[in-house]
Design an enzyme around this catalytic site. Structure first.
Site, PDB file in Angstrom:
ATOM      1  N   GLY A 171       0.648  -1.366  -0.003  1.00  0.00           N
ATOM      2  CA  GLY A 171       0.269  -0.060  -0.033  1.00  0.00           C
ATOM      3  C   GLY A 171       0.876   1.248  -0.010  1.00  0.00           C
ATOM      4  N   SER A 172       0.264   2.350   0.696  1.00  0.00           N
ATOM      5  CA  SER A 172       0.963   3.676   0.427  1.00  0.00           C
ATOM      6  C   SER A 172       2.049   3.933   1.113  1.00  0.00           C
ATOM      7  CB  SER A 172      -0.067   4.660   1.240  1.00  0.00           C
ATOM      8  OG  SER A 172      -1.345   4.724   0.550  1.00  0.00           O
ATOM      9  N   VAL A 173       2.699   3.164   1.561  1.00  0.00           N
ATOM     10  CA  VAL A 173       4.197   3.046   2.271  1.00  0.00           C
ATOM     11  C   VAL A 173       4.921   3.308   1.132  1.00  0.00           C
ATOM     12  CG1 VAL A 173       3.719   2.044   4.627  1.00  0.00           C
ATOM     13  CG2 VAL A 173       4.265   0.300   2.487  1.00  0.00           C
ATOM     14  N   PHE A 174       4.899   2.981  -0.237  1.00  0.00           N
ATOM     15  CA  PHE A 174       5.517   3.015  -1.277  1.00  0.00           C
ATOM     16  C   PHE A 174       5.559   4.358  -1.827  1.00  0.00           C
ATOM     17  CE2 PHE A 174       6.242  -1.361  -1.436  1.00  0.00           C
ATOM     18  CZ  PHE A 174       7.052  -1.767  -2.730  1.00  0.00           C
ATOM     19  N   LYS A 175       4.603   5.215  -1.361  1.00  0.00           N
ATOM     20  CA  LYS A 175       4.555   6.605  -2.243  1.00  0.00           C
ATOM     21  C   LYS A 175       5.645   7.293  -2.086  1.00  0.00           C
ATOM     22  CE  LYS A 175      -0.381   6.772  -1.903  1.00  0.00           C
ATOM     23  NZ  LYS A 175      -1.863   7.274  -0.983  1.00  0.00           N
TER      24      LYS A 175
END
Length: 595
Positions: free
Chosen positions: A312-316
């Site tokens: 999820g958004s930890v990649f942003k």
């Protein structure tokens, strides 16, 4: 040899002239000859006795020396020689970074039977079934009265059980010495240690071999006599590991999660200070693998290393950092966030409507899928793939565990434009929590590649290849700190430790394909202290949910973040980090007279 005549003519004639008896001369010469012969024989005998005495002295001296040497050594049973390599049953200890024992050896015994030597098989079978309830009396009696001449009964027995078997008094029940592997801390660090079992076995020894984890990875080293018993020193801190497992277990209970993962890693050296996967097991009694299509339901499954998920958004933060590094944007560049964003039949939406545009910094703080996708389109698929590869996302981690190669990231078959956009916010690509820890450490430590390790590093580690500049790394840390102070991870603001990080909530995939609509993987990835980073922290919960603020919550901000905050609060002091206490505002201080 010239012999002296007994009647020399000259002396005989002279004696006759003087009127003496010539026979006396012959008698005297005969006596002298006999005395000379006796002296010679005596000298020869004395020489022989001297040689014989010297021989006996040397023989007794050699025997006495040997007896003295034997009396000065430890007694041991004589052993018969045999062809082939002997069983090596010595195994080195495993310790944490402070020398605390994680795995060691314990002397015990095995129980076996030789039925031809048994006196009363029925009595022996009955008593053994009483001492060991898991044994079947009928099966034992059948083995004892059949044609078998040897059978193992128990590979390991306690001293109390050994005494109870000894009291049976049957000569056909025998004991063999054993060295068993003991894990004194029970389930703590169980997935890392793995476990051990017996390999080749004999009645007087057994080969202890590793079956999983570092026990298997370092098996040859742990059994190598050339190491002279030197312990294998891991990077783990036992106190931090125990605290992590306690916090994760509590978090699983409160958030009603199916599983949990936690990692604390040194941001500069890659040393894993603590790594846990729950549910866990006791390596002293390692369970068998669970059969089925979903290996994650087994307690021996290591979610931190083998668990490959869309995070999820930890990649942003990777998309934002790469765009800044390429000079495409800076932290204050405005990004179009109008939605939904359309690509063919796909629609990309945000969790909330953030307005027509946000700065790059606010794209991360607010966690905008649309804003991150637009950054990804600026970067392009080839450059995105190359950048994620430099962070270690395209291959299994090299951590020192046999399970590491099984944690291979799942990549799209074709890195298309839609893959480019979804990967930028953590979907369409699966990786393990340990991959995420490595990547965050590499991005936030100043921008040099870090690989995770379970071995303690004795000194400074040479920096790896550069992945981003120091200024980009500083920008990324500032944005992650803002996520905690202003954005979706506000529950992670631990006073004194300046935690920065990013939340990620991803729908959990079904084993048969597709995604659940009511189950998620919630993750928090962070760094502390954000201004001068020392450690990366990862917390991931499988299917968490909690009732808060009047409704059921599953997102990471409500589930994984509070657990991560408690983890930092509990473990940071154990790692020697002193909290930074903010100074009081002088304007808020009132002077008081002492008079």
């Amino acid at each position: 040899m010239i012999r002296t005549p007994l009647r020399p003519l000259v002396r005989i004639l002279s004696a006759r002239d003087r009127g003496e008896n010539p026979d006396a001369i012959a008698a005297e010469n005969l006596r002298l000859r006999h005395e000379a012969m006796q002296d010679k024989a005596r000298a020869r005998a004395e020489g022989r006795l001297l040689v014989l005495g010297a021989f006996f002295f040397l023989a007794f001296a050699a025997i006495g020396t040997k007896m003295g040497a034997i009396s000065g050594t430890e007694a041991e049973e004589p052993r018969a020689t045999a062809a082939g390599n002997p069983i090596i049953n010595q195994r080195a200890d495993i310790t944490d970074r402070a020398g605390r024992v994680l795995a060691t050896n314990l002397e015990t015994h095995a129980l076996y039977a030789q039925p031809p030597q048994m006196i009363d098989p029925a009595h022996a079978a009955r008593e053994l079934a009483r001492i060991f309830p898991e044994l079947d009396e009928a099966e034992l009696l059948e083995d004892f009265t059949g044609e078998r001449r040897f059978l193992w009964i128990r590979r390991q027995i306690s001293p109390e059980q050994m005494q109870a078997v000894h009291d049976i008094g049957d000569p056909g029940l025998l004991f063999g010495p054993r060295e068993m592997r003991l894990y004194p801390n029970g389930p703590i660090a169980s997935h890392i240690l793995g476990g051990a079992s017996y390999g080749r076995e004999g009645v007087d020894s057994a080969e202890v071999i590793g079956v999983a984890g570092v026990e298997r990875y370092f098996d040859a080293w742990l059994r190598d006599p050339a190491n002279e018993g030197q312990a294998l020193e891991l990077s783990l801190d036992l106190t931090v590991q125990a605290a992590m497992e306690e916090v994760l277990s509590g978090g699983m209970t409160v958030m009603e999660a199916e599983g949990a993962t936690g990692i604390i890693m040194d941001i500069h050296t890659g040393e894993i200070v603590a790594m846990a996967s729950l549910p866990d097991f006791d390596p002293n009694d390692r369970p068998r693998p669970v059969l089925g299509n979903d290996p994650s339901i087994s307690p021996i499954f290591n979610r931190a290393v083998q668990g490959v998920y869309e995070l999820g958004s930890v990649f942003k933060i990777f998309a934002a950092a790469q765009a800044i590094e390429l000079g495409l944007v800076n932290a204050q560049t405005m990004i179009d966030t109008r939605g939904p964003m359309t690509w063919g039949r796909f629609r990309i939406r945000d969790f909330h409507d953030y307005g027509p545009e946000l700065t790059v910094r606010d794209v991360i703080v607010e966690s905008s899928n649309i804003g991150t996708s637009r950054l990804a389109l600026m970067i392009g698929a080839p450059r995105q793939r190359e950048f994620l590869g430099s962070l270690g996302f395209l291959e299994p981690t090299q951590v020192e565990m046999v399970e590491a190669p099984t944690g291979r990231p799942l990549l799209p078959a074709q890195w298309s434009e839609i893959s480019l956009m979804t990967i930028s916010y953590g979907h369409g690509m699966s990786s393990s929590p340990l991959h995420l820890a490595q990547a965050y450490a590499s991005l936030l430590n100043g921008g040099t590649r870090v690989d995770a390790t379970l071995l303690r590093q004795d000194g400074p580690v040479a920096p790896g290849p550069r992945v981003v500049s120091e200024s980009t790394s500083a920008d990324a840390r500032e944005m992650l700190r803002a996520v905690v102070t202003e954005g979706t991870a506000s529950f992670a603001d631990v006073p004194g430790y300046e935690l920065g990080g990013k939340t990620g909530t991803a729908d959990k995939p079904r084993p048969t394909g597709g995604y659940y609509t009511d189950r998620v993987i919630a993750t928090f990835a962070g760094v502390f202290p954000a201004s001068d980073p020392e450690y990366v922290v990862i917390v991931s919960l499988d299917e968490p949910e909690t009732f808060a603020a009047g409704e059921l919550r599953r997102t990471a901000g409500w589930t994984a973040v509070p657990v991560a905050a408690e983890l930092v609060r509990r473990t940071a002091p154990l790692m020697g980090l002193r909290p930074e206490i903010a100074a009081l505002d002088p304007e808020g201080v009132t002077a008081v007279s002492s008079n």
